[in-house]
Design a protein around this motif. Structure first.
Motif, PDB file in Angstrom:
ATOM      1  N   CYS A  25      -6.414  -2.065   0.543  1.00 19.08           N
ATOM      2  CA  CYS A  25      -5.415  -2.251   1.601  1.00 19.08           C
ATOM      3  C   CYS A  25      -6.111  -2.791   2.851  1.00 19.08           C
ATOM      4  O   CYS A  25      -7.102  -2.214   3.313  1.00 19.08           O
ATOM      5  CB  CYS A  25      -4.727  -0.929   1.910  1.00 19.08           C
ATOM      6  N   CYS A  32       0.857  -1.185   0.000  1.00 20.40           N
ATOM      7  CA  CYS A  32       0.000   0.000   0.000  1.00 20.40           C
ATOM      8  C   CYS A  32       0.896   1.239   0.000  1.00 20.40           C
ATOM      9  O   CYS A  32       1.875   1.295   0.741  1.00 20.40           O
ATOM     10  CB  CYS A  32      -0.875  -0.022   1.250  1.00 20.40           C
ATOM     11  N   ALA A  76       0.294   4.076   1.143  1.00 20.19           N
ATOM     12  CA  ALA A  76       0.228   4.797   2.409  1.00 20.19           C
ATOM     13  C   ALA A  76       0.799   3.981   3.562  1.00 20.19           C
ATOM     14  O   ALA A  76       1.511   4.517   4.416  1.00 20.19           O
ATOM     15  CB  ALA A  76      -1.212   5.184   2.706  1.00 20.19           C
ATOM     16  N   CYS A  77       0.506   2.676   3.593  1.00 21.06           N
ATOM     17  CA  CYS A  77       0.856   1.885   4.786  1.00 21.06           C
ATOM     18  C   CYS A  77       2.089   1.006   4.592  1.00 21.06           C
ATOM     19  O   CYS A  77       2.552   0.386   5.547  1.00 21.06           O
ATOM     20  CB  CYS A  77      -0.303   0.993   5.202  1.00 21.06           C
ATOM     21  N   CYS A 112      -5.833   0.409   5.517  1.00 14.99           N
ATOM     22  CA  CYS A 112      -6.524   1.692   5.350  1.00 14.99           C
ATOM     23  C   CYS A 112      -7.668   1.620   4.343  1.00 14.99           C
ATOM     24  O   CYS A 112      -8.447   2.565   4.206  1.00 14.99           O
ATOM     25  CB  CYS A 112      -5.534   2.787   4.945  1.00 14.99           C
TER      26      CYS A 112
HETATM   27 ZN    ZN Z   1      -2.965   1.214   3.388  1.00 15.16          ZN
END
Ligand code: ZN
Ligand code: ANZ
Length: 847
Positions: A482, A441, A443-444, A485
């Motif tokens: 994800c 991901c 973001a993560c 998130c």
């Molecule tokens: Zn994520």
């Protein structure tokens, strides 16, 4: 005369066993016994090596069952891997179809062998129920820090734009494209096996029932060594580096250092290359060629002189080179080169004109052989030259230890224990394997898949018409939310090394349908594997990985404590071999011929009359045209013949030569045993003096066959069974005594030839199945030999012998000796001059 009909008898008993569900492993109050043969790869058909392997396991399993154990004897399929993808590429089919079809064929070939397998526990590692649990296990190992991501070097095919497995690199070139393979760094998953190196090494000492050679191979693979990590100060600091850390296992040879070499991926080399186009070009160039140890070993030694120097603590300076044979992921990625004592360094020094400096001479000879590097022997004393630690006459080991102490005292470095064992890189850029259950991901970062979403299934709609991993180019499979998130993210497309699949299957067999990788209760009951049987080709990786997994599973709560060493006893069987028949082709190349194409007695090829050379007993292989198909043998003679033959002729750990005559002789023998049973059944001779002797011989047979099976000397057990059959055949004992002995013979033969044994057992009115009848026990009193054989010497020459009771009084022995025909003849009516009886030993007559 009722002839033994294997073709009718064998399926009949198999159906009876199935009907009674005899081989279902059950947890009960009996002691348990877990016997396992290394599970097969579903390549297409079973071969005779499988037959030998599974027969050995079956002998043990059936024997233990008779001994009152609750036996677990499972079977499964090691079903992921490249050949299925290759077949798909060649034929346009699907790896899944190819694999499951092969499994069906091989299961169909295995069942007629009459193996005592609990088929209700069967699974293939490509079943989503299996690999889904493997993914769960992976996630637990991730959480426990036992698997992590790190950069690793892979084989990269620049034309096909794909990562290649080591076996796809042939002479440094991609197997499909023929392009020169490059080394490329990718971020890969790795199991932290090296964190357990010490324990994996130390525990080997407790595996008493493992072959010594296997333990030694594991020990060498783990490769513990104590060396020195040492800093050489750069004469002029460069790119923020004040010095270069090297690692050596031979600090004793420091005097012989003539250069420093660093890996092309070393941070200093990279920094220098950023400013030096020639060095950058050199680094790219040496990255070509595969990643196999063999490829690296074979590759020509090449270097680039950086122009930098370091201070030599023994005086002067040493030049710093970048060299292709120094690996970044070992030690510190830098070495001191010692050409006098290391062959690679010597090759390198010759090529680039670097000095070769000796550090020792042998005790009795101070000349040295110039052509070869020779490392100081670790256990032999030598004379050292200007040794830095002041050592004069000492072994290599003593000098190593002294030099480490010296370097520590001088503040030059520190002793360090190093293992050759590296972490196990498990990422494979292939389709037909267990998907690694993580999501990338933006973001993560790397996010583990949620357990409730397992299994992460392989998509079925893939094609193999273009190179590379079909998961990478699948239109939708990669796209997921994800797990953390919920935003759009990408699945990991790498799959696991197939060695992962075989590293815990033995544990899964204890609860093959559990909704977790294992069930602790079941595992506690069935583990460990009491007897593991397989080929010595798995002596290193498979067994080491399994030992690691068992530890990891204990740590993550999937196996109970005490199962860290999952295989109590290991047996490695030999191969089945067969002669090969060869003629020379027009270019002198060997041309192999099938056995049916040659006239073996005339040593010619039937069709052409060419003379053949017979290569004695080599491993069966298609290319040598010397493969015997077990199914042909079973069709011709039945499974019992194949089973008996493969374990009869040589010790199980040795290779065994298949011959058509041998198989035929076995079939005849088994038919003879059946005939003997029929005769005995009809006999009506009354009890008589011979009964006792037969009873004794029976006890002997029980004793020796039991010992043979227990000691993995199946060939000895079989030899005794031949002998006992003859004894029984010749015995004049009464019908009742012979029937009793015949039933014991059936029981003793049952582990090897279960169908024939079952048939005879039922003919003679045995109760239930022979396989569940309690194993016969020999009355110890009958095992004691109560007679002795005494040689009779007449005038110092051995002329005859006497069989007498062990406790026969002297007078009786004297009387018997005087009645012996040879003695009577020699005396010719006279009295002996002397008659000496040495009790239990000899009788001497002087005439
Ligand atoms: Zn994520
Ligand atoms: C000096 C020396 C002198 C060495 C000598 C050997 C013989 P093992 O024993 O297999 O662990 N080495 C160290 N790091 C390396 C790397 N990253 N790439 C390639 N080679 C490396 O091997 C340790 C030896 O391999 C070390 O000891 C080092 O060479 C080399 F007569 O140092 B030796």
């Amino acid at each position: 005369m009722d002839r033994y009909d294997a073709a009718a008898t064998e399926p009949k008993w198999q159906a009876e066993w199935d009907g009674a569900d005899l081989f279902r492993a059950t947890r009960d109050e009996r002691p348990k016994y877990y016997v396992l043969e290394m599970f097969p790869y579903p390549s297409g058909r079973i071969h005779i090596g499988h037959v030998r392997n599974y027969t050995m396991g079956d002998v043990i399993a059936r024997y233990k069952m008779s001994c009152g154990f609750s036996v677990l004897h499972p079977m499964g399929w090691d079903a992921f891997g490249m050949p299925a993808e290759n077949a798909a590429m060649a034929s346009g089919g699907h790896p899944k179809d190819w694999t499951y079809q092969n499994i069906d064929v091989m299961r169909g070939q295995m069942k007629p062998l009459g193996l005592s397998i609990d088929w209700s526990r069967e699974f293939a590692t490509c079943d989503p129920e299996y690999y889904g649990q493997q993914q769960a296990l992976f996630l637990d190992m991730l959480e426990a820090g036992l698997v992590y991501r790190k950069p690793a070097v892979v084989n990269w095919d620049p034309v096909d734009m794909t990562v290649l497995a080591n076996e796809q690199v042939i002479d440094g070139k991609g197997w499909r494209s023929g392009a020169e393979v490059e080394r490329k760094e990718l971020v890969q998953w790795a199991f932290a096996i090296s964190s357990m190196a010490e324990d994996l090494l130390e525990s080997l000492g407790r595996l008493d029932d493992w072959p010594e050679k296997v333990r030694l191979m594991q020990e060498n693979w783990i490769g513990k060594s104590r060396g020195l990590e040492m800093t050489f100060k750069l004469t002029e600091p460069a790119h923020g580096h004040a010095g270069i850390d090297i690692y050596t296992t031979r600090p004793d040879t420091l005097r012989g250092a003539s250069f420093i070499a660093i890996a092309p991926e070393h941070p200093l080399a990279k920094a220098l290359a950023a400013e030096d186009a020639d060095l950058a070009a050199f680094s790219t160039e040496v990255r070509k060629g595969g990643t196999t140890e063999e490829a690296l070993e074979k590759a020509e030694k090449r270097g680039y002189d950086t122009g930098l120097t370091v201070d030599n603590p023994l005086g002067g300076t040493l030049p710093v080179w970048v060299a292709n044979f120094v690996l970044m992921d070992y030690g510190t990625g830098a070495i001191f080169g010692c050409p006098a004592h290391d062959q690679r360094d010597l090759d390198f020094a010759r090529k680039y004109g670097l000095p070769v400096i000796d550090t020792f001479v042998a005790m009795d000879d101070d000349s040295r052989v110039e052509t070869e590097a020779f490392v100081p022997p670790k256990t032999e004393k030598v004379r050292w030259i200007d040794q830095p630690a002041g050592v004069e006459v000492a072994t290599g080991q003593e000098a190593i230890d002294a030099t480490i102490d010296w370097a520590e005292r001088e503040g030059l470095g520190r002793g360090r224990t190093q293992f050759r064992l590296r972490d196990w890189g498990l990422s494979r850029q292939r389709y037909w394997g267990c998907p690694i259950p993580v999501v990338h991901c933006d973001a993560c970062g790397v996010v583990p898949e949620k357990k409730e979403n397992l299994p992460v299934r392989l998509p079925d709609d893939v094609t193999f018409d273009v190179p590379g991993n079909p998961l990478d180019r699948h239109p939708t499979w990669r796209d997921v939310a994800c797990p953390s998130c919920g935003k759009p993210a990408k699945r990991e497309t790498d799959t696991m090394d197939t060695f992962v699949d075989s590293s815990w299957y033995f544990a899964r067999f204890t609860a093959p349908h559990a909704k977790t990788p294992t069930n602790l209760d079941d595992a506690a009951y069935w583990m460990n594997v009491d007897q593991y049987i397989g080929g010595v080709e798995h002596a290193i990786l498979h067994l080491l990985y399994s030992r690691f997994f068992a530890r990891a599973m204990v740590r993550t709560g999937h196996l109970p404590k005490g199962t860290e060493e999952p295989f109590d006893a290991l047996f490695t069987q030999g191969m089945v071999t067969h002669p090969a028949y060869v003629t020379k082709g027009d270019k002198g190349q060997p041309v192999y011929h099938l056995p049916e194409e040659v006239d073996i007695s005339a040593k010619t090829v039937k069709a052409t009359g060419e003379t053949i050379e017979i290569v004695p007993a080599i491993k069966m292989s298609k290319s040598k045209k010397n493969v015997v198909d077990p199914m042909d043998i079973i069709a011709q003679y039945g499974a019992d013949t194949a089973r008996w033959f493969v374990i009869s002729d040589s010790p199980p750990e040795r290779d065994f030569e298949w011959t058509p005559e041998g198989a035929e002789a076995v079939a005849k023998h088994l038919a003879r045993v059946h005939r003997l049973a029929s005769d005995i059944l009809r006999a009506d001779r009354p009890a008589n003096d011979a009964d006792k002797e037969l009873e004794k011989q029976t006890a002997r047979a029980i004793h020796e066959v039991t010992q043979g099976i227990e000691g993995f000397a199946f060939n000895k057990a079989v030899a005794k069974l031949y002998e006992f059959t003859n004894t029984l055949h010749r015995s004049d004992a009464g019908a009742e005594a012979r029937r009793t002995a015949m039933k014991v013979l059936a029981q003793l033969m049952a582990p090897m030839v279960p169908h024939l044994a079952e048939e005879i057992w039922s003919m003679l009115g045995g109760e239930g199945f022979v396989v569940t009848a309690p194993w016969p026990v020999a009355d110890p009193a009958l095992l004691v030999d109560d007679t002795v054989t005494l040689p009779i010497q007449i005038n110092g020459k051995r002329r005859s012998e006497l069989v007498v009771a062990k406790d026969a009084p002297k007078s009786e022995v004297e009387a018997l000796a005087l009645a012996d025909p040879a003695v009577v003849r020699a005396l010719d009516g006279a009295q002996p001059k002397k008659l000496i009886v040495v009790p239990g030993r000899i009788v001497n007559v002087v005439v």
